[in-house]
Design a protein around this motif. Structure first.
Motif, PDB file in Angstrom:
ATOM      1  N   GLN A   8     -24.282   6.800   4.790  1.00 34.82           N
ATOM      2  CA  GLN A   8     -25.533   7.424   4.381  1.00 34.82           C
ATOM      3  C   GLN A   8     -25.951   6.982   2.989  1.00 34.82           C
ATOM      4  O   GLN A   8     -27.122   6.929   2.673  1.00 34.82           O
ATOM      5  N   PHE A   9     -24.959   6.650   2.155  1.00 35.67           N
ATOM      6  CA  PHE A   9     -25.244   6.326   0.763  1.00 35.67           C
ATOM      7  C   PHE A   9     -25.074   4.844   0.472  1.00 35.67           C
ATOM      8  O   PHE A   9     -25.158   4.428  -0.662  1.00 35.67           O
ATOM      9  N   ASN A  10     -24.807   4.058   1.473  1.00 30.81           N
ATOM     10  CA  ASN A  10     -24.676   2.628   1.278  1.00 30.81           C
ATOM     11  C   ASN A  10     -26.049   2.063   0.945  1.00 30.81           C
ATOM     12  O   ASN A  10     -26.970   2.148   1.742  1.00 30.81           O
ATOM     13  N   TYR A  11     -26.181   1.457  -0.253  1.00 30.70           N
ATOM     14  CA  TYR A  11     -27.487   0.973  -0.674  1.00 30.70           C
ATOM     15  C   TYR A  11     -27.676  -0.503  -0.335  1.00 30.70           C
ATOM     16  O   TYR A  11     -28.514  -1.185  -0.903  1.00 30.70           O
ATOM     17  N   SER A  12     -26.880  -1.005   0.598  1.00 28.28           N
ATOM     18  CA  SER A  12     -27.027  -2.386   1.015  1.00 28.28           C
ATOM     19  C   SER A  12     -28.428  -2.663   1.507  1.00 28.28           C
ATOM     20  O   SER A  12     -29.089  -1.830   2.114  1.00 28.28           O
ATOM     21  N   LYS A  13     -28.895  -3.905   1.280  1.00 27.11           N
ATOM     22  CA  LYS A  13     -30.200  -4.307   1.775  1.00 27.11           C
ATOM     23  C   LYS A  13     -30.216  -4.401   3.302  1.00 27.11           C
ATOM     24  O   LYS A  13     -31.270  -4.557   3.889  1.00 27.11           O
ATOM     25  N   ARG A  14     -29.064  -4.305   3.918  1.00 30.29           N
ATOM     26  CA  ARG A  14     -29.028  -4.291   5.380  1.00 30.29           C
ATOM     27  C   ARG A  14     -29.423  -2.930   5.927  1.00 30.29           C
ATOM     28  O   ARG A  14     -29.650  -2.783   7.118  1.00 30.29           O
ATOM     29  N   LYS A  15     -29.486  -1.933   5.066  1.00 37.05           N
ATOM     30  CA  LYS A  15     -29.795  -0.584   5.521  1.00 37.05           C
ATOM     31  C   LYS A  15     -31.299  -0.388   5.587  1.00 37.05           C
ATOM     32  O   LYS A  15     -32.027  -0.774   4.676  1.00 37.05           O
ATOM     33  N   LEU A  16     -31.782   0.240   6.633  1.00 36.56           N
ATOM     34  CA  LEU A  16     -33.216   0.395   6.826  1.00 36.56           C
ATOM     35  C   LEU A  16     -33.771   1.549   6.016  1.00 36.56           C
ATOM     36  O   LEU A  16     -34.900   1.495   5.547  1.00 36.56           O
ATOM     37  N   ASN A  17     -33.003   2.625   5.854  1.00 38.83           N
ATOM     38  CA  ASN A  17     -33.507   3.818   5.186  1.00 38.83           C
ATOM     39  C   ASN A  17     -32.736   4.077   3.897  1.00 38.83           C
ATOM     40  O   ASN A  17     -31.513   4.057   3.888  1.00 38.83           O
ATOM     41  N   ASP A  18     -33.468   4.309   2.815  1.00 40.26           N
ATOM     42  CA  ASP A  18     -32.820   4.622   1.552  1.00 40.26           C
ATOM     43  C   ASP A  18     -32.312   6.057   1.575  1.00 40.26           C
ATOM     44  O   ASP A  18     -32.914   6.936   2.184  1.00 40.26           O
ATOM     45  N   PRO A  19     -31.195   6.313   0.875  1.00 43.97           N
ATOM     46  CA  PRO A  19     -30.728   7.696   0.786  1.00 43.97           C
ATOM     47  C   PRO A  19     -31.704   8.536  -0.024  1.00 43.97           C
ATOM     48  O   PRO A  19     -32.300   8.067  -0.993  1.00 43.97           O
ATOM     49  N   ALA A  20     -31.891   9.784   0.379  1.00 42.98           N
ATOM     50  CA  ALA A  20     -32.780  10.684  -0.351  1.00 42.98           C
ATOM     51  C   ALA A  20     -32.155  11.025  -1.695  1.00 42.98           C
ATOM     52  O   ALA A  20     -30.932  11.130  -1.835  1.00 42.98           O
ATOM     53  N   LEU A  21     -33.020  11.207  -2.701  1.00 44.69           N
ATOM     54  CA  LEU A  21     -32.535  11.470  -4.047  1.00 44.69           C
ATOM     55  C   LEU A  21     -31.673  12.728  -4.089  1.00 44.69           C
ATOM     56  O   LEU A  21     -30.607  12.740  -4.720  1.00 44.69           O
ATOM     57  N   ASP A  22     -32.101  13.804  -3.443  1.00 42.78           N
ATOM     58  CA  ASP A  22     -31.325  15.040  -3.516  1.00 42.78           C
ATOM     59  C   ASP A  22     -29.945  14.872  -2.893  1.00 42.78           C
ATOM     60  O   ASP A  22     -28.968  15.462  -3.358  1.00 42.78           O
ATOM     61  N   GLU A  23     -29.833  14.046  -1.865  1.00 47.04           N
ATOM     62  CA  GLU A  23     -28.534  13.803  -1.247  1.00 47.04           C
ATOM     63  C   GLU A  23     -27.611  13.033  -2.190  1.00 47.04           C
ATOM     64  O   GLU A  23     -26.409  13.318  -2.275  1.00 47.04           O
ATOM     65  N   VAL A  24     -28.170  12.052  -2.885  1.00 45.52           N
ATOM     66  CA  VAL A  24     -27.366  11.259  -3.820  1.00 45.52           C
ATOM     67  C   VAL A  24     -26.907  12.129  -4.988  1.00 45.52           C
ATOM     68  O   VAL A  24     -25.753  12.053  -5.424  1.00 45.52           O
ATOM     69  N   LYS A 136     -44.312   3.381  -2.652  1.00 46.17           N
ATOM     70  CA  LYS A 136     -44.274   4.178  -3.863  1.00 46.17           C
ATOM     71  C   LYS A 136     -42.870   4.196  -4.461  1.00 46.17           C
ATOM     72  O   LYS A 136     -41.887   4.399  -3.745  1.00 46.17           O
ATOM     73  N   PRO A 137     -42.772   4.013  -5.797  1.00 47.00           N
ATOM     74  CA  PRO A 137     -41.444   3.924  -6.424  1.00 47.00           C
ATOM     75  C   PRO A 137     -40.540   5.118  -6.175  1.00 47.00           C
ATOM     76  O   PRO A 137     -39.317   4.956  -6.112  1.00 47.00           O
ATOM     77  N   GLN A 138     -41.111   6.326  -6.025  1.00 42.85           N
ATOM     78  CA  GLN A 138     -40.249   7.494  -5.846  1.00 42.85           C
ATOM     79  C   GLN A 138     -39.422   7.411  -4.566  1.00 42.85           C
ATOM     80  O   GLN A 138     -38.391   8.069  -4.445  1.00 42.85           O
ATOM     81  N   HIS A 139     -39.851   6.584  -3.618  1.00 46.76           N
ATOM     82  CA  HIS A 139     -39.099   6.440  -2.380  1.00 46.76           C
ATOM     83  C   HIS A 139     -37.775   5.710  -2.598  1.00 46.76           C
ATOM     84  O   HIS A 139     -36.900   5.771  -1.743  1.00 46.76           O
ATOM     85  N   GLY A 140     -37.634   5.010  -3.708  1.00 44.43           N
ATOM     86  CA  GLY A 140     -36.400   4.280  -3.979  1.00 44.43           C
ATOM     87  C   GLY A 140     -35.523   4.905  -5.031  1.00 44.43           C
ATOM     88  O   GLY A 140     -34.518   4.299  -5.435  1.00 44.43           O
ATOM     89  N   LEU A 141     -35.859   6.120  -5.477  1.00 47.80           N
ATOM     90  CA  LEU A 141     -35.088   6.730  -6.562  1.00 47.80           C
ATOM     91  C   LEU A 141     -33.640   7.016  -6.158  1.00 47.80           C
ATOM     92  O   LEU A 141     -32.716   6.824  -6.948  1.00 47.80           O
ATOM     93  N   GLY A 142     -33.422   7.485  -4.937  1.00 46.24           N
ATOM     94  CA  GLY A 142     -32.063   7.763  -4.491  1.00 46.24           C
ATOM     95  C   GLY A 142     -31.205   6.518  -4.498  1.00 46.24           C
ATOM     96  O   GLY A 142     -30.056   6.532  -4.962  1.00 46.24           O
ATOM     97  N   GLN A 143     -31.751   5.430  -3.989  1.00 48.96           N
ATOM     98  CA  GLN A 143     -31.018   4.173  -3.972  1.00 48.96           C
ATOM     99  C   GLN A 143     -30.731   3.691  -5.388  1.00 48.96           C
ATOM    100  O   GLN A 143     -29.633   3.225  -5.692  1.00 48.96           O
ATOM    101  N   CYS A 144     -31.702   3.819  -6.272  1.00 52.07           N
ATOM    102  CA  CYS A 144     -31.517   3.384  -7.654  1.00 52.07           C
ATOM    103  C   CYS A 144     -30.430   4.198  -8.341  1.00 52.07           C
ATOM    104  O   CYS A 144     -29.596   3.647  -9.077  1.00 52.07           O
ATOM    105  N   VAL A 145     -30.419   5.507  -8.137  1.00 52.36           N
ATOM    106  CA  VAL A 145     -29.388   6.346  -8.747  1.00 52.36           C
ATOM    107  C   VAL A 145     -28.008   5.961  -8.214  1.00 52.36           C
ATOM    108  O   VAL A 145     -27.033   5.895  -8.980  1.00 52.36           O
ATOM    109  N   ALA A 146     -27.883   5.691  -6.919  1.00 54.87           N
ATOM    110  CA  ALA A 146     -26.603   5.263  -6.366  1.00 54.87           C
ATOM    111  C   ALA A 146     -26.141   3.966  -7.022  1.00 54.87           C
ATOM    112  O   ALA A 146     -24.950   3.788  -7.318  1.00 54.87           O
TER     113      ALA A 146
END
Length: 214
Positions: A8-24, A136-146
């Motif tokens: 769920q938290f793997n930020y690999s570019k192979r992953k289709l969906n970014d993890p949600a910020l609250d989950e991270v 929108k940048p906020q969609h990638g915040l979870g991935q960035c924090v990870a």
């Protein structure tokens, strides 16, 4: 099939969906501050002739194509390369960053910035991560924090920790900055924009110089 929480938290570019910020945040025992003004004062930095020509020529093309790859190649990479020229930072693009696969901290990062002068092998300390998006940048915040958590762990394992790590999620024409200090993620309440490029370069240069001491 049993769910693997690490994936769920793997930020690999192979992953289709970014993890949600609250989950991270919950996963890594962090909390977020969303009302931060990270750059109250910015000293503008003029772009070089090459970057000016590239933005004039390719920014409209990148925004017309609109894909993450186009934005990354024609907008984000030239701007970060200019920051590299202006400061003492080392830039890595699209490298595999496998820090702790069991915790989902593995995969490919768009851009990593290091204090090391080794241009061939990523060395600690990593001080910033840049995540490219076509939305929108906020969609990638979870991935960035990870990625920031991974960078901090990488630095600690290399016995070269630093207190502040910076991140940004960007579409090329819109940038949202954040920083990780202790267990707090400070998310800038303001978005930054491609123009005026002097302000954006001023922000990027200040981050690099703050962490490299130049």
């Amino acid at each position: 099939m049993q769910h693997d929480p690490a994936k769920q938290f793997n930020y690999s570019k192979r992953k289709l969906n970014d993890p949600a910020l609250d989950e991270v945040l919950k996963k890594f025992d962090l909390r977020a501050e969303y009302d931060a003004e990270l750059f109250p004062v910015v000293v503008p930095v003029a772009p070089g002739e090459l970057l000016t020509r590239m933005l004039d020529e390719y920014a409209p093309l990148a925004l017309t194509i609109g894909t993450e790859k186009a934005r990354s190649e024609f907008l984000i990479a030239p701007i970060l390369a200019e920051m590299r020229r202006l400061t003492n930072a080392t830039l890595f693009s699209g490298i595999e960053f496998n820090v702790d696969p069991r915790r989902g901290l593995n995969g490919f990062c768009d851009f990593l910035l290091s204090r090391s002068h080794d241009p061939y092998v990523l060395q600690a300390p990593v001080f910033a991560v840049v995540e490219a998006k076509n939305e929108k940048p906020q969609h990638g915040l979870g991935q960035c924090v990870a990625e920031l958590v991974a960078a901090r762990l990488f630095n600690e394992r290399k016995e070269n920790p630093i207190p502040t790590l910076w991140g940004t999620v960007t579409m090329g024409n819109v940038w949202r900055f954040l920083k990780l200090e202790g267990n707090i993620v400070f998310v800038d309440r303001n978005e930054e924009y491609l123009q005026p490029i002097e302000r954006l370069l001023g922000i990027l240069s200040s981050i690099a110089r703050e962490t490299t001491g130049v």
